[in-house]
Design a protein around this motif. Structure first.
Motif, PDB file in Angstrom:
ATOM      1  N   ASP A  56       5.157  -2.969   9.697  1.00 11.08           N
ATOM      2  CA  ASP A  56       4.376  -3.097   8.463  1.00 11.08           C
ATOM      3  C   ASP A  56       5.043  -2.337   7.334  1.00 11.08           C
ATOM      4  OD1 ASP A  56       3.899  -0.478   9.219  1.00 11.08           O
ATOM      5  OD2 ASP A  56       1.741  -0.544   8.799  1.00 11.08           O
ATOM      6  N   ARG A 101      -1.072 -12.338   5.787  1.00 11.87           N
ATOM      7  CA  ARG A 101      -1.090 -13.171   4.588  1.00 11.87           C
ATOM      8  C   ARG A 101       0.283 -13.206   3.938  1.00 11.87           C
ATOM      9  NH1 ARG A 101      -4.920 -12.178  -0.767  1.00 11.87           N
ATOM     10  NH2 ARG A 101      -4.137 -13.936  -1.994  1.00 11.87           N
ATOM     11  N   SER A 102       0.980 -12.072   3.901  1.00 10.98           N
ATOM     12  CA  SER A 102       2.311 -12.027   3.295  1.00 10.98           C
ATOM     13  C   SER A 102       3.287 -12.907   4.067  1.00 10.98           C
ATOM     14  CB  SER A 102       2.824 -10.585   3.268  1.00 10.98           C
ATOM     15  OG  SER A 102       2.090  -9.800   2.353  1.00 10.98           O
ATOM     16  N   ARG A 161       0.857  -1.190   0.000  1.00 16.18           N
ATOM     17  CA  ARG A 161       0.000   0.000   0.000  1.00 16.18           C
ATOM     18  C   ARG A 161       0.892   1.239   0.000  1.00 16.18           C
ATOM     19  NH1 ARG A 161      -1.815   2.976   4.294  1.00 16.18           N
ATOM     20  NH2 ARG A 161      -1.040   1.387   5.762  1.00 16.18           N
ATOM     21  N   GLU A 196      -1.195  -6.579   3.475  1.00 22.26           N
ATOM     22  CA  GLU A 196      -1.725  -7.751   4.171  1.00 22.26           C
ATOM     23  C   GLU A 196      -0.578  -8.462   4.901  1.00 22.26           C
ATOM     24  OE1 GLU A 196      -4.895  -9.802   1.549  1.00 22.26           O
ATOM     25  OE2 GLU A 196      -3.412  -8.960   0.154  1.00 22.26           O
TER      26      GLU A 196
END
Length: 270
Positions: A146, A109-110, A90, A106
């Motif tokens: 993140d 999930r990553s 993002r 994500e």
């Protein structure tokens, strides 16, 4: 030219990824400046391995089609069979978002994808313990951040640590520079007291060496062998160096990179 031995030894992978707060580094030596790449290609690792310090170029524009958030994994016994490993990303500020501000879209999930695909491709390698150490260092990052750049940088640091490299690591975002491409690189090299700048093949397409001449910094060209029968070098600019690590192991790979470094730095650059 003789390689400097003024390395800044680190006690752990995590410690080696922390930038020197003074950003001056140890005086002298060869610097390489490169964006953080996810499980970088062998050509990138070879360049960093040949340098005394890596300046992580983390405050330039993020590029979705580059290697900052993705890597090509290759099958252990069939390197032509490849798959992209990509971290959905993002960009808070749209296209102009700097690398160090790009976010994982994500994270959970990553993390699972990185773990599963890496094990799928390299889990049966006899050198899996070394690969697993690299993987674990990256998976740990997903628990703490993140930021895509943190994960990508951690993957490179872990690979370099597996190969015994103990140079300095600094981040460009902590160092004031001019905005021009060549001027920025020259300012980074000068601010870190480097005497030589290691330039890859991509950089030569735009580099203005006069920016370095103003700081009395010598620009050295670095490239990996071309037209070779060695599959490691044949695929060096295409697939993640996880494949090379899995094929021949950390000791043999470190010896290969050391020979390449000495050939380029001691034997002269072409």
């Amino acid at each position: 030219m003789t390689l400097t031995s003024a390395f800044c030894a680190t006690d752990s992978i995590a410690a080696s990824s922390a930038p020197d707060p003074s950003h001056a580094g140890s005086p002298g030596g060869v610097c390489a400046i490169h964006q953080p790449n996810l499980f970088p290609r062998l050509s990138t690792v070879a360049k960093l391995y040949a340098a005394d310090r890596w300046i992580v170029l983390d405050n330039v524009q993020f590029a979705r089609r580059d290697y900052q958030h993705r890597a090509r994994l290759a099958a252990l016994d069939e390197p032509a069979r490849q798959q992209w490993l990509t971290l959905p990303t993002r960009l808070p500020h749209g296209r102009p978002t700097p690398i160090d501000q790009a976010r994982l879209a994500e994270p959970g999930r990553s993390r699972r994808t990185v773990s599963l695909l890496t094990r799928q491709y390299y889990g049966r390698s006899r050198y899996w313990p070394a690969v697993r150490d690299v993987l674990d260092a990256v998976l740990d990052q997903f628990e703490d951040t993140d930021h895509v750049s943190d994960v990508a940088e951690a993957s490179t640091v872990a690979l370099l640590a597996a190969l015994g490299w103990s140079g300095e690591i600094l981040r460009s975002s902590a160092i004031p520079t001019r905005s021009g491409r060549s001027e920025r690189l020259a300012d980074l090299a000068a601010a870190t007291s480097s005497t030589h700048y290691l330039c890859g093949t991509g950089g030569w397409r735009y580099l203005d060496t006069q920016a370095f001449d103003a700081h009395d910094i010598q620009v050295l060209s670095f490239h990996t062998p071309a037209d070779t029968g060695d599959p490691l070098w044949r695929w060096a600019r295409h697939i993640s160096s996880l494949w090379a690590l899995s094929r021949i192991g950390p000791e043999a790979l470190a010896a290969l990179l050391a020979a390449q470094r000495d050939h380029r730095l001691l034997g002269g650059f072409t």
